[in-house]
Design an enzyme around this catalytic site. Structure first.
Site, mmCIF file in Angstrom:
data_model
loop_
_atom_site.group_PDB
_atom_site.id
_atom_site.type_symbol
_atom_site.label_atom_id
_atom_site.label_comp_id
_atom_site.label_asym_id
_atom_site.label_seq_id
_atom_site.Cartn_x
_atom_site.Cartn_y
_atom_site.Cartn_z
ATOM 1 N N SER B 117 75.737 70.315 17.326
ATOM 2 C CA SER B 117 75.526 69.234 16.371
ATOM 3 C C SER B 117 76.602 69.173 15.284
ATOM 4 O O SER B 117 76.675 68.205 14.552
ATOM 5 C CB SER B 117 74.142 69.360 15.720
ATOM 6 O OG SER B 117 74.103 70.449 14.837
ATOM 7 N N LYS B 154 73.494 71.675 8.704
ATOM 8 C CA LYS B 154 73.908 70.263 8.644
ATOM 9 C C LYS B 154 74.680 70.005 7.358
ATOM 10 O O LYS B 154 74.681 70.827 6.445
ATOM 11 C CB LYS B 154 72.657 69.348 8.647
ATOM 12 C CG LYS B 154 71.816 69.396 9.939
ATOM 13 C CD LYS B 154 72.497 68.721 11.121
ATOM 14 C CE LYS B 154 71.666 68.820 12.395
ATOM 15 N NZ LYS B 154 71.535 70.215 12.881
#
Lengths: 199, 199
Positions: B117, B154
């Site tokens: 990701s 993230k």
DNA sequence: ACTCATACTGTAATTATATACAGTATACCA
DNA sequence: TGGTATACTGTATATAATTACAGTATGAGT
């Protein structure tokens, strides 16, 4: 490390190994026992030679008062490489830092990456790649190569006596095809790790 | 480190600092001088206490014969995080490795990255990211967050009392929008570096 | 031929160091 | 209320360790 005699080097290595596994330097007597000297003065003489040559410091009157001089400590970071100079020439050493924490191969130096030609495999501008210079070069490796005094990091795609193909991991770059007979070409090493600082 | 008294911890820290900057442990007298003890036996007593509690080993008859016991040495690598357990719980520690060679911030632990990701900023599957858990969380930072016992890495895009937006650095992933009031949400730290082994 | 560096043996003295023993005082635990 | 841990002072001593001095022997450099 070069201007030490064989014996002095042995003594120096012994001191380093004692420090690293016992946590403190040896005494003259311990050195003498290890090497089979019959007099602690033999060790004393060696220590004085090592001191004179700048490899250790001796604190007088202090038991085990031997400190390693911090010359050449750590793995060198190579930044810009001057034309014609060997990779590890002192002029190319930006600074020295601790070993790579997890590299499974030895790391001879770190090379500071310039440009975005390898971003698809996660090697970014300004990253440090860990380089082993003695590993066998093979197809698929990320190699550090020198073409006409220019140092580059690429994936090795083909490798024969008269044809080498180096591929960037970024579609914006074309393959580099080289005939080692026509240009000055050298493999400088293999990339075995990566370090990045995020500030 | 917990069952040491304040004084014992001071002594222990002093020993560690001497080893790291002089290269050898202190004598009883040096400890006494530093702390202002009038008897070397005060230091002796402390050393015995530290030994009894397993923090050091003492080699009898040996000058400066103090070794640190190697408990908890190195920075922990956190692999999979068990639900409900604090990040640094021993059960989550895969192994321990040396400090990050160039991180400009302290590194509390390394987290092994799972998934792709974050590949657009060069964080790949199986990389180790260096995490500082006390740094101020701010917009734009790469953060380690826990959402309902799931740990994720993230980029922090928005951050207010009732809305947090976490963005993957990979167009295949959607933003994660969280209301910290409705789910169990925590910032576990900030990514301050990266390490990769290439074999 | 002479000096200097290397690589030791052998002896010895000063001092650095570990460490036991005898105390004092405070605090906590049972 | 007695035991045990902590946190020291004060003294003493055996021994660990540094380090100087006096040698011997070899090889390299000038």
């Amino acid at each position: 490390m070069s201007n030490l005699t064989v014996r002095q080097k042995e003594i120096f290595e012994f001191i380093k190994s004692k420090i690293s596994d016992k946590g403190y330097p040896p005494t003259r007597m311990e050195i003498s026992n290890y090497f089979g000297f019959k007099s602690p003065n033999a060790a004393e003489d060696h220590l004085k030679a090592l001191k004179k040559k700048g490899f250790i410091e001796i604190l007088s009157g202090t038991s085990r008062g031997i400190s390693l001089s911090n010359v050449d400590e750590g793995i060198p970071i190579i930044g810009l490489v001057s034309a014609g100079s060997p990779m590890l020439a002192e002029e190319n050493v930006e600074k020295r830092i601790p070993p790579h924490p997890i590299s499974s191969h030895g790391v001879d130096y770190y090379l500071r990456v310039k440009g975005d030609s390898m971003i698809d495999i996660g090697i970014f501008d300004n990253d440090l790649i860990a380089v082993n210079k003695d590993l066998n070069i093979k197809k698929g490796s990320i190699v550090i190569a020198r073409i006409d005094d220019e140092v580059t990091v690429k994936t090795l795609k083909e490798f024969s006596a008269n044809k080498v193909i180096l591929r960037a991991e970024n579609p914006n770059y074309k393959d580099i095809v080289v005939n080692p007979n026509n240009v000055h070409f050298d493999f400088e090493g293999t990339c075995v790790g990566l370090i990045r600082n995020i500030s």
